[in-house]
Each structure stands twice: as C-alpha cells, then as structure tokens.
Design a protein around this motif. Structure first.
Motif, PDB file in Angstrom:
ATOM      1  N   ALA A 101      31.222  57.861  28.670  1.00  0.00           N
ATOM      2  CA  ALA A 101      30.703  57.817  30.033  1.00  0.00           C
ATOM      3  C   ALA A 101      30.674  56.388  30.565  1.00  0.00           C
ATOM      4  CB  ALA A 101      29.309  58.430  30.077  1.00  0.00           C
ATOM      5  N   TYR A 102      30.300  55.452  29.707  1.00  0.00           N
ATOM      6  CA  TYR A 102      30.284  54.047  30.119  1.00  0.00           C
ATOM      7  C   TYR A 102      31.671  53.586  30.552  1.00  0.00           C
ATOM      8  CZ  TYR A 102      30.424  48.973  29.782  1.00  0.00           C
ATOM      9  OH  TYR A 102      30.638  47.647  30.056  1.00  0.00           O
ATOM     10  N   TRP A 103      32.680  53.904  29.749  1.00  0.00           N
ATOM     11  CA  TRP A 103      34.025  53.415  30.077  1.00  0.00           C
ATOM     12  C   TRP A 103      34.586  54.108  31.312  1.00  0.00           C
ATOM     13  CZ3 TRP A 103      35.028  48.935  28.495  1.00  0.00           C
ATOM     14  CH2 TRP A 103      34.580  48.479  27.243  1.00  0.00           C
ATOM     15  N   ARG A 104      34.190  55.339  31.584  1.00  0.00           N
ATOM     16  CA  ARG A 104      34.615  55.984  32.837  1.00  0.00           C
ATOM     17  C   ARG A 104      34.036  55.239  34.030  1.00  0.00           C
ATOM     18  NH1 ARG A 104      33.763  60.787  29.844  1.00  0.00           N
ATOM     19  NH2 ARG A 104      31.689  61.071  30.770  1.00  0.00           N
ATOM     20  N   ARG A 105      32.769  54.847  33.922  1.00  0.00           N
ATOM     21  CA  ARG A 105      32.157  54.072  35.007  1.00  0.00           C
ATOM     22  C   ARG A 105      32.816  52.706  35.130  1.00  0.00           C
ATOM     23  NH1 ARG A 105      27.460  55.990  32.466  1.00  0.00           N
ATOM     24  NH2 ARG A 105      27.033  53.903  31.610  1.00  0.00           N
ATOM     25  N   ARG A 106      33.069  52.072  33.990  1.00  0.00           N
ATOM     26  CA  ARG A 106      33.651  50.732  34.006  1.00  0.00           C
ATOM     27  C   ARG A 106      35.051  50.741  34.650  1.00  0.00           C
ATOM     28  NH1 ARG A 106      32.910  46.089  30.422  1.00  0.00           N
ATOM     29  NH2 ARG A 106      34.156  44.435  31.388  1.00  0.00           N
ATOM     30  N   ARG A 107      35.757  51.818  34.475  1.00  0.00           N
ATOM     31  CA  ARG A 107      37.116  51.929  35.038  1.00  0.00           C
ATOM     32  C   ARG A 107      37.098  51.833  36.552  1.00  0.00           C
ATOM     33  NH1 ARG A 107      41.747  56.209  33.150  1.00  0.00           N
ATOM     34  NH2 ARG A 107      43.304  55.677  34.716  1.00  0.00           N
ATOM     35  N   ARG A 108      36.003  52.288  37.160  1.00  0.00           N
ATOM     36  CA  ARG A 108      35.926  52.292  38.623  1.00  0.00           C
ATOM     37  C   ARG A 108      35.559  50.926  39.198  1.00  0.00           C
ATOM     38  NH1 ARG A 108      33.437  57.378  37.380  1.00  0.00           N
ATOM     39  NH2 ARG A 108      31.349  56.505  37.645  1.00  0.00           N
ATOM     40  N   SER A 109      35.155  49.986  38.364  1.00  0.00           N
ATOM     41  CA  SER A 109      34.783  48.650  38.853  1.00  0.00           C
ATOM     42  C   SER A 109      36.034  47.842  39.172  1.00  0.00           C
ATOM     43  CB  SER A 109      33.947  47.920  37.798  1.00  0.00           C
ATOM     44  OG  SER A 109      32.751  48.627  37.531  1.00  0.00           O
ATOM     45  N   PRO A 110      36.061  47.154  40.303  1.00  0.00           N
ATOM     46  CA  PRO A 110      37.251  46.381  40.670  1.00  0.00           C
ATOM     47  C   PRO A 110      37.378  45.116  39.832  1.00  0.00           C
ATOM     48  CG  PRO A 110      35.494  46.009  42.252  1.00  0.00           C
ATOM     49  CD  PRO A 110      34.990  47.072  41.314  1.00  0.00           C
ATOM     50  N   GLY A 111      38.549  44.511  39.884  1.00  0.00           N
ATOM     51  CA  GLY A 111      38.771  43.269  39.155  1.00  0.00           C
ATOM     52  C   GLY A 111      40.042  42.582  39.602  1.00  0.00           C
ATOM     53  N   ASP A 112      40.141  41.305  39.288  1.00  0.00           N
ATOM     54  CA  ASP A 112      41.339  40.524  39.601  1.00  0.00           C
ATOM     55  C   ASP A 112      42.434  40.764  38.566  1.00  0.00           C
ATOM     56  OD1 ASP A 112      39.855  38.993  41.683  1.00  0.00           O
ATOM     57  OD2 ASP A 112      38.784  38.228  39.934  1.00  0.00           O
ATOM     58  N   VAL A 113      42.021  41.076  37.338  1.00  0.00           N
ATOM     59  CA  VAL A 113      42.937  41.293  36.219  1.00  0.00           C
ATOM     60  C   VAL A 113      42.668  42.680  35.649  1.00  0.00           C
ATOM     61  CG1 VAL A 113      43.524  40.571  33.859  1.00  0.00           C
ATOM     62  CG2 VAL A 113      43.170  38.851  35.646  1.00  0.00           C
ATOM     63  N   LEU A 114      43.716  43.403  35.339  1.00  0.00           N
ATOM     64  CA  LEU A 114      43.591  44.722  34.721  1.00  0.00           C
ATOM     65  C   LEU A 114      43.759  44.595  33.217  1.00  0.00           C
ATOM     66  CD1 LEU A 114      43.601  47.882  34.774  1.00  0.00           C
ATOM     67  CD2 LEU A 114      46.096  47.732  35.092  1.00  0.00           C
ATOM     68  N   LEU A 115      42.805  45.124  32.470  1.00  0.00           N
ATOM     69  CA  LEU A 115      42.923  45.227  31.014  1.00  0.00           C
ATOM     70  C   LEU A 115      43.050  46.694  30.650  1.00  0.00           C
ATOM     71  CD1 LEU A 115      42.768  44.326  28.043  1.00  0.00           C
ATOM     72  CD2 LEU A 115      40.266  44.320  28.263  1.00  0.00           C
ATOM     73  N   ARG A 165      37.108  32.599  30.265  1.00  0.00           N
ATOM     74  CA  ARG A 165      38.126  31.560  30.151  1.00  0.00           C
ATOM     75  C   ARG A 165      38.845  31.285  31.460  1.00  0.00           C
ATOM     76  NH1 ARG A 165      43.598  32.598  26.984  1.00  0.00           N
ATOM     77  NH2 ARG A 165      43.934  33.629  28.988  1.00  0.00           N
ATOM     78  N   ASP A 166      39.178  32.370  32.189  1.00  0.00           N
ATOM     79  CA  ASP A 166      40.037  32.226  33.362  1.00  0.00           C
ATOM     80  C   ASP A 166      39.280  32.304  34.683  1.00  0.00           C
ATOM     81  OD1 ASP A 166      42.114  32.045  31.584  1.00  0.00           O
ATOM     82  OD2 ASP A 166      42.789  34.104  31.855  1.00  0.00           O
ATOM     83  N   GLY A 167      37.983  32.586  34.622  1.00  0.00           N
ATOM     84  CA  GLY A 167      37.199  32.647  35.847  1.00  0.00           C
ATOM     85  C   GLY A 167      37.602  33.786  36.762  1.00  0.00           C
ATOM     86  N   VAL A 168      37.950  34.933  36.178  1.00  0.00           N
ATOM     87  CA  VAL A 168      38.378  36.102  36.943  1.00  0.00           C
ATOM     88  C   VAL A 168      37.481  37.288  36.605  1.00  0.00           C
ATOM     89  CG1 VAL A 168      40.775  35.360  37.088  1.00  0.00           C
ATOM     90  CG2 VAL A 168      40.027  36.749  35.132  1.00  0.00           C
ATOM     91  N   ARG A 169      37.552  38.307  37.416  1.00  0.00           N
ATOM     92  CA  ARG A 169      36.894  39.571  37.106  1.00  0.00           C
ATOM     93  C   ARG A 169      37.915  40.509  36.486  1.00  0.00           C
ATOM     94  NH1 ARG A 169      34.010  41.990  42.214  1.00  0.00           N
ATOM     95  NH2 ARG A 169      33.263  43.442  40.626  1.00  0.00           N
ATOM     96  N   VAL A 170      37.523  41.210  35.453  1.00  0.00           N
ATOM     97  CA  VAL A 170      38.442  42.082  34.723  1.00  0.00           C
ATOM     98  C   VAL A 170      38.053  43.543  34.942  1.00  0.00           C
ATOM     99  CG1 VAL A 170      39.334  42.752  32.457  1.00  0.00           C
ATOM    100  CG2 VAL A 170      38.956  40.331  32.985  1.00  0.00           C
ATOM    101  N   ARG A 171      39.011  44.313  35.390  1.00  0.00           N
ATOM    102  CA  ARG A 171      38.841  45.765  35.442  1.00  0.00           C
ATOM    103  C   ARG A 171      39.364  46.341  34.137  1.00  0.00           C
ATOM    104  NH1 ARG A 171      42.853  49.934  38.129  1.00  0.00           N
ATOM    105  NH2 ARG A 171      41.703  51.879  37.781  1.00  0.00           N
ATOM    106  N   PRO A 189      52.300  41.094  35.897  1.00  0.00           N
ATOM    107  CA  PRO A 189      51.895  39.828  35.268  1.00  0.00           C
ATOM    108  C   PRO A 189      50.387  39.615  35.258  1.00  0.00           C
ATOM    109  CG  PRO A 189      53.713  39.484  36.809  1.00  0.00           C
ATOM    110  CD  PRO A 189      53.233  40.883  37.017  1.00  0.00           C
ATOM    111  N   ASP A 190      49.664  40.324  36.136  1.00  0.00           N
ATOM    112  CA  ASP A 190      48.214  40.175  36.202  1.00  0.00           C
ATOM    113  C   ASP A 190      47.484  41.201  35.345  1.00  0.00           C
ATOM    114  OD1 ASP A 190      48.243  38.023  38.023  1.00  0.00           O
ATOM    115  OD2 ASP A 190      48.567  39.408  39.681  1.00  0.00           O
ATOM    116  N   ALA A 191      48.184  41.828  34.429  1.00  0.00           N
ATOM    117  CA  ALA A 191      47.566  42.821  33.545  1.00  0.00           C
ATOM    118  C   ALA A 191      47.653  42.360  32.101  1.00  0.00           C
ATOM    119  CB  ALA A 191      48.250  44.177  33.707  1.00  0.00           C
ATOM    120  N   VAL A 192      46.685  42.811  31.312  1.00  0.00           N
ATOM    121  CA  VAL A 192      46.690  42.588  29.868  1.00  0.00           C
ATOM    122  C   VAL A 192      46.630  43.960  29.211  1.00  0.00           C
ATOM    123  CG1 VAL A 192      45.472  41.595  27.898  1.00  0.00           C
ATOM    124  CG2 VAL A 192      45.523  40.358  30.071  1.00  0.00           C
ATOM    125  N   VAL A 193      47.555  44.222  28.303  1.00  0.00           N
ATOM    126  CA  VAL A 193      47.576  45.483  27.556  1.00  0.00           C
ATOM    127  C   VAL A 193      47.272  45.178  26.102  1.00  0.00           C
ATOM    128  CG1 VAL A 193      48.961  47.478  26.862  1.00  0.00           C
ATOM    129  CG2 VAL A 193      49.253  46.478  29.147  1.00  0.00           C
TER     130      VAL A 193
END
Length: 235
Positions: free
Chosen positions: A35-49, A80-86, A115-119
C-alpha cells in the motif's frame, strides 16, 4: 536466589513479548508495504526510479518500507543530486526471475528508458530457495537484462547466509555477474559482497529479511553503482 529467579523470568517474558510483537508485525508487512508503494508511485518527481525485484525491493523485514533498497536508493539520489524522485516499485513478494520477466517488465511505466530515469533490479533469492535450474535462471535473467535500458543497475544475489540455499545463491550470483558482464552498458551492483556476515541485529522480525539497519547494506551497494549523476547518459 528468589530475586534472581524473578529477574530471569522477567527477562524471558520480556523476550517472548518482543518476539511476539515482531512476528505480528511480520504478518501485516506485505499488505502495508504494498500500500505504501502504491501511494509513493503517485507522488511526482524530477527523476523516475523504477525498482524491479522481490520482497527486498518492497522492504519486507523493515518496519518502514522506505528503508528498503529501493527507498534508500531514492533517498541517495535526492540527497546527492538535489532532485525529487518518483518511485515506481514493481517488486513482488516471492517473485522469481521468470515471474519478474512475465509480470513486471510488461508493467514498466512510460519514460523508464529516458536519461532522467534510473532502473534498478535485484532478483534471485526466491530462485535460490525454490531451486530454479541454473540454465533457466540464466535464460530468464538474460532476457530481462536484454530488455533493460542502458545504465540500469543490476544486482547479483545476496548472501543467503546458511545451508544449501546459500550454496545455490552463490551459484546464481555468479551467473548474474556473468549475464551483466555480457551487457557492458549495464551497471553491476555487488549485492553478494555487501551482505556477507549479516549480524542478528540486522534481521527483520521474520528472521528471513533484513530490518531497516540491514537494508543499509543493500542501499549502499546500489548507491555505489550509480553514475556520477542522474539525467546524463549512463552507458
């Protein structure tokens, strides 16, 4: 002497109470963490993980799911990068590499190869537990890695600590390293080395998963494999 017996009895009862609470927490973790990760998925971010894997991606064993390797990796990128991560955490408790290939790869979100995603991927503990044939593990992991974008972080199998499962895990870890080495555009994560000699105080309430402290090892291994910064080519 009676006082000593009283103290010993109190200590035993306290230990039993703590273990009972730990086991109760373990029974609710899978639902709560998902349930936590479903909620976290909806949060916006500059970088996608995008996290692929099993219960270790979900953070089972840690009271707080954000202390999983996926959560710690997201925190490291943000710091490290000063970004928000979704975070899109596709890890499934009990997943094998074949199940990841069949169920998680088709569910990856749009933009996971930008390029703005981390897998990041960690799989194999359930294959070791279920004694997946080595050839099958190699075939499916090779197919999974072939589908990953350049720069994806791919872990070997953690040290499973004991018995025949540890022996199987070591062999699957070797195979994982060989598969990743055949794709030089991927970034290997030395998870087996990071999890040698895990201490009892690093174990979760079910004694099968790490707790929040134990997940530091996992997070550190993934963080060490990151490129110099996100948002640039990672080949």
């Amino acid at each position: 002497m009676p006082r000593l017996r009283t103290l010993v009895l109190a200590g035993v009862l306290g230990f039993v109470a703590v273990q009972a609470r730990r086991l109760w927490l373990a029974t609710t973790m899978e639902t709560d963490h998902a349930a936590y990760w479903r909620r976290r998925r909806r949060s916006p971010g500059d970088v996608l993980l995008v996290a692929l894997g099993d219960s270790l991606a979900q953070g089972l064993g840690a009271v707080h799911p954000e202390r999983s390797w996926a959560g710690r990796l997201a925190d490291a990128i943000e710091a490290r990068d000063g970004v928000r991560v979704r975070v899109v955490n596709l890890g499934v408790t009990g997943a094998t590499v074949a199940e990841l290939r069949a169920g998680q790869l088709p569910a990856v979100p749009d933009g996971w190869d930008s390029p703005d995603a981390v897998v990041a991927l960690a799989i194999g503990t359930n294959d070791a537990a279920q004694d997946t044939p080595e050839d099958d593990f190699r075939r499916d992991l090779t197919a999974v890695c072939a589908a990953l974008p350049a720069g994806a972080l791919v872990a070997d199998v953690p040290d499973l600590q004991r018995g025949v499962v540890q022996q199987r895990g070591r062999r699957l870890a070797e195979i994982a390293r060989e598969v990743v080495a055949a794709r030089p555009d991927l970034r290997p994560v030395a998870l087996e080395a990071a999890t040698h000699r895990v201490r009892v105080w690093e174990a979760g309430p079910d004694l099968a998963h790490p707790n929040g402290r134990g997940y530091r090892r996992y997070g550190a291994a993934f963080t060490a494999a990151l490129p110099l910064r996100t948002g640039i080519p990672r080949a």
